[in-house]
Design an enzyme around this catalytic site. Structure first.
Site, PDB file in Angstrom:
ATOM      1  N   ILE A 179       6.179  18.208  15.503  1.00  0.00           N
ATOM      2  CA  ILE A 179       4.739  18.514  15.644  1.00  0.00           C
ATOM      3  C   ILE A 179       4.020  17.478  16.498  1.00  0.00           C
ATOM      4  CG2 ILE A 179       4.554  19.787  13.489  1.00  0.00           C
ATOM      5  CD1 ILE A 179       3.442  17.267  12.182  1.00  0.00           C
ATOM      6  N   ASP A 215      -5.792  -0.735  15.639  1.00  0.00           N
ATOM      7  CA  ASP A 215      -5.660   0.434  16.518  1.00  0.00           C
ATOM      8  C   ASP A 215      -6.412   1.622  15.925  1.00  0.00           C
ATOM      9  OD1 ASP A 215      -4.876   1.692  18.831  1.00  0.00           O
ATOM     10  OD2 ASP A 215      -2.951   2.358  18.044  1.00  0.00           O
ATOM     11  N   GLY A 220       5.055  10.098  20.014  1.00  0.00           N
ATOM     12  CA  GLY A 220       4.274   8.975  20.522  1.00  0.00           C
ATOM     13  C   GLY A 220       5.183   7.845  20.908  1.00  0.00           C
ATOM     14  N   VAL A 236       7.427  13.030  15.436  1.00  0.00           N
ATOM     15  CA  VAL A 236       6.914  13.319  14.109  1.00  0.00           C
ATOM     16  C   VAL A 236       7.279  14.767  13.775  1.00  0.00           C
ATOM     17  CG1 VAL A 236       4.879  13.445  12.638  1.00  0.00           C
ATOM     18  CG2 VAL A 236       5.023  11.693  14.405  1.00  0.00           C
TER      19      VAL A 236
END
Length: 902
Positions: free
Chosen positions: A703, A835, A706, A711
């Site tokens: 799905i 972040d 990064g 993921v």
């Protein structure tokens, strides 16, 4: 016998009197000398006090004069020549309280609030034996309140608010039996408060408010024993459970504030039976049910029941509360109409009923009988006209009726409402012209008129106070006046989707404060102004869907902060100026024009691959831009065609081979999991096994991806429960950084648990990979909804009924803030995320926000202590400037990042 001779009467009278005169004069002189010495001593104490505080400029007038002159100083109160009060408020005192202050033996009141006094509780004040009033609020005191504070036995007023006192509130405070006023709000107590406080029978005011670190507790059963209590305030103190019915026993109660607590159940009807109650605050709790219908609290002037789950109708009895001034029921689930009687209340000034399910018309008498200051009924189902006399009292400054179904023309009287500051009339069905006076209201700063049926032309003149005008999706027509240059302070101007015509005037480019200009979907024509150097603050420019022709002005490319540029669906022609390539825009659209020539080299980027469509004359040096390749012939020879076909065939074969190799490699990687024994570290009770996870590591379950890996969404049991799995491989040297991020995320998420922080269920480690298994978030990330989800109304084509409406945005913002607050303040070792951005704010099925992705997080050694990093980590656009410059890490870098969500 002869009678004795008597002296004259006046001799007997005057002789004793003259005999004592010298003695009386002598005694009087002695008394005057003693009094003078006493006054000099008190003066010296004050002067020494000023000196010990390093002579603050606020006490420059404390200079010696005659012996009693100090009694005229504004900070000093004397009685019979004796100093009884020191009111040293907001004098910028930065030093501790010296012990000799108690040499003022008759001191009964000491107020040192709103200073910068450091240190622990000043026990030197125990020696001020006559002290009955002590206010140390708004200072920098820290540590515990001493357990022997009951030595100050005569205290009647103790105010310690907004300090840094911590630990438990000591039980010894409950031994100060003479206390009438006790304020302990807004400090750093991380324990609890003694129930014995509620046995202080003389208490008239008790405030423990805004101590969010208190241990969760119910309201003590004995709190209603405070028969003299007038003011009771405990918002945001972790109270839970129900509000007891016996609250009606507190007959003297005038103000009750229990807001922002996880209270549940119904609001007891007995509250509204309190005859002296004038202020009721039960906002942001979880109380539910309908509001009691019988309201007999005749003195009630403030009702604040917002942000709850209240249902049913607003009781008609509220129209009987003649003293009611503030009426706040916003953010509930109330239905039905607004009672007519509320509009007749003579003291009503503040009405807030937004975000409910109210229907019917607004009672026409609102404002007629009382001086309204705020009137907010947004996000309801109200119909009919806006009341004509809302500003009849001449005090209205806030008006919000947005997102209803109101209709008719705007009242002319609003054009004369000189006090009005913000008017939100958007998303209704208003028609006709805007009252002429509206544009010249001297205090109006923001006017929201979007999504109505309003018509007319733009004003020639505009009040200099205006900073924001939103009037999109209406029927405004005519030209933009050349006098627009006088709108000097305008920051946002949105007139998109109207019937405006004519050229974009050069005068519009002279507005130095303008940040957002939206004029799309109008009938503007002609060429654009060439000189736009005054737009130094402009970040968003949208002139799409008009009839603008001619070249693109090259100076658009010199605008220093422009991030969004949309000139699509016009008749622009010529080259794209190379200066446009200098812009750092995150949204660029020049499609559907008549542009020609090569696009600037710096724009040949996949981020802009849809920015130039439907411009037949444009070309690029690479074919991936969906444009013709520059310098190519329109008709290729058959030999060239054959060569191209051969190249494409070879490329296709290579792609197929690579895909087969990739599938073999993926299959081998997945098999590696089963060839070795995975190590499972669980942090929650699991309803699945590691094999449920491993068997779901397939491409069809991916799905997202990064920098740290892919993921997956994996169904783990027959019930359909899903988890999110982040996979991190460590078979490359470059993955040493990912290994550190994995360790950081496991170390942090394995220790902390919070409603607004993503829940780490377990981690699975094997020889070549590591898996982090999280709870699955059904609504993806905040970034997904802000940037990728289209939310247009099928009727108007605009964001009318957005899924991400303002209440939900507020819910998300509060959730993220609570998560950060927990990390920064409530963890034993503060955690800095480093972040924080919209893609790391995940949303569950109810749009509750949870902070995720702790791979860059950093634990501080001490609360509030900055730590230097060897390099800067985080996402561009969200970094705090001082972090990027100094690499110093503290809580502030997360706060500024969360403020830049976009």
């Amino acid at each position: 016998m002869p009678r004795p001779t008597s002296s004259p009467p006046h001799v007997h009278f005057f002789f004793p009197f003259f005999f004592y005169i010298p003695r009386l004069v002598f005694l009087c002189s002695l008394s005057q000398v003693a009094e003078s010495q006493i006054q000099d001593q008190k003066l010296q104490v004050l002067l020494q006090l000023r000196k010990s505080w390093h002579n603050p400029s606020s006490l420059d007038h404390w200079v010696p004069s005659n012996s009693s002159f100090h009694c005229t100083w504004p900070e000093v109160t004397c009685q019979d020549g004796l100093i009884t009060e020191l009111n040293l408020v907001n004098l910028n005192i930065n030093y501790s309280i010296p012990p000799f202050i108690c040499d003022l033996k008759n001191l009964t009141k000491l107020d040192l609030s709103y200073n910068n006094i450091p240190g622990e509780f000043p026990t030197v004040l125990y020696n001020c034996s006559k002290l009955v009033y002590l206010d140390l609020s708004q200072n920098y005191f820290k540590g515990p309140i001493p357990s022997d504070i009951d030595q100050m036995a005569d205290l009647q007023v103790l105010i310690l608010s907004a300090t840094s006192f911590s630990f438990d509130v000591p039980a010894s405070i409950a031994r100060l039996q003479r206390l009438r006023i006790l304020h302990l709000n807004q400090s750093e107590y991380n324990g609890t408060y003694p129930e014995e406080i509620f046995g202080l029978s003389n208490l008239e005011e008790l405030s423990l408010a805004y101590n969010g670190k208190f241990v969760p507790t119910r309201l003590p059963r004995n709190f209603t024993a405070l028969k003299k209590l007038r003011f009771f305030s405990m918002p945001q103190t972790n109270l839970f459970g129900r509000i007891p019915e016996m609250v009606s026993d507190m007959e003297a109660l005038e103000c009750l504030n229990l807001g922002a607590n996880p209270l549940t159940g119904k609001i007891p009807g007995s509250i509204f039976a309190l005859r002296n109650l004038n202020q009721l605050y039960v906002y942001e709790t979880n109380v539910s049910g309908s509001i009691p219908q019988a309201v007999t609290a005749t003195k009630l002037n403030v009702i604040h029941l917002s942000y709850n789950n209240l249902t049913g109708n607003i009781p008609e009895d509220f129209g009987k509360l003649k003293n009611l001034s503030c009426f706040n029921l916003q953010n509930n689930q109330l239905s039905g109409g607004i009672p007519e009687g509320i509009g007749h209340l003579p003291a009503l000034s503040d009405v807030r009923l937004s975000n409910n399910n109210l229907s019917g018309t607004i009672p026409p008498d609102f404002g007629k009988f009382s001086p309204l200051r705020r009137f907010e009924v947004a996000f309801n189902n109200l119909t009919g006209a806006l009341p004509e006399q809302l500003c009849h009292g001449g005090t209205l400054f806030g008006l919000d009726v947005s997102y209803n179904s109101l209709s008719g023309e705007l009242p002319e009287s609003l054009g004369n409402c000189s006090t009005l500051s913000v008017a939100m009339l958007n998303n209704n069905g208003f028609t006709g012209n805007v009252p002429g006076g509206f544009w010249m209201l001297r205090n109006l700063t923001a006017l929201y008129l979007s999504v109505n049926g309003l018509s007319g032309e733009l004003p020639e003149e505009l009040s200099p106070t205006f900073t924001r005008i939103e009037m999109s999706n209406n029927k405004f027509s005519g030209k933009i006046p050349t006098t627009v240059s006088s709108w000097r302070n305008l920051v946002v101007f949105d007139a998109s989707n109207n019937l405006l015509s004519g050229m974009v005037p050069t005068e519009l480019t002279e507005l130095p404060s303008l940040t957002t200009l939206l004029l799309s979907q109008n009938e503007l024509s002609g060429i654009l102004p060439m000189d736009i150097v005054s737009w130094k603050s402009l970040t968003t420019l949208n002139l799409s869907h008009n009839k603008i022709s001619g070249p693109i002005p090259s100076k658009i490319g010199l605008l220093p902060v422009l991030t969004q540029l949309d000139l699509s669906d016009n008749q622009l022609s010529g080259l794209i100026p190379p200066e446009i390539g200098q812009l750092n825009v995150n949204r660029l659209n020049l499609s559907s024009n008549c542009l020609s020539g090569p696009i600037p080299a710096k724009l040949e980027n996949t981020a802009y691959d849809t920015s130039f469509l439907n411009n037949p004359g444009l070309c690029a040096s690479n074919s991936f831009m969906r444009l013709n390749v520059c310098n190519s012939k329109s008709h290729r020879s058959s030999k060239t065609d054959r060569t191209l076909i051969m190249i494409l065939t070879i490329a296709a074969v290579m792609v197929i081979v690579l895909l087969v190799l990739l599938m073999i490699r993926t299959s081998r990687k997945n098999r590696d999991w089963f060839d070795s024994t995975p190590k499972v570290t669980s942090f929650q009770r699991l309803n699945f096994t590691e094999w449920n996870i491993l068997s779901g590591l397939e491409e069809l379950n991916v799905i997202g991806s990064g920098g740290s890996g892919k993921v997956y969404r994996i169904i783990v049991n027959p019930s359909g429960d899903a988890v999110a799995v982040k996979r991190i491989s460590n078979n490359r040297k470059s993955d040493e950084k990912l290994e550190k991020q994995f360790v950081a995320e496991v170390e942090i998420l394995g220790k902390i648990k919070h409603l607004h922080i993503i829940k780490l269920l377990c981690c699975i480690s094997c020889e070549n990979s590591k898996l982090l298994v999280y709870e699955y978030m059904e609504n993806s990330s905040l970034d997904h909804w802000l940037h990728k989800k289209k939310r247009l109304s099928p009727v108007s084509g605009v964001a009318n009924n957005m899924i991400l409406d303002w209440p939900r945005r507020m819910q998300i913002a509060l959730g993220a803030a609570k998560g950060l607050c927990y990390m920064h303040n409530d963890c034993s070792t503060p955690i800095i995320h480093r972040d924080v951005k919209s893609s790391n704010i995940l949303l569950d099925s109810e749009f509750n926000a949870k902070i995720a992705d702790f791979g860059l997080a950093r634990m501080l050694a001490k609360p509030g202590e900055a730590v230097s990093m060897t390099g800067v980590a985080g996402s561009f656009g969200y970094l705090a400037p001082e972090y990027a410059r100094t690499t110093r890490v503290n809580e502030k870098i997360d706060v500024i990042a969360s403020g830049w969500f976009s």
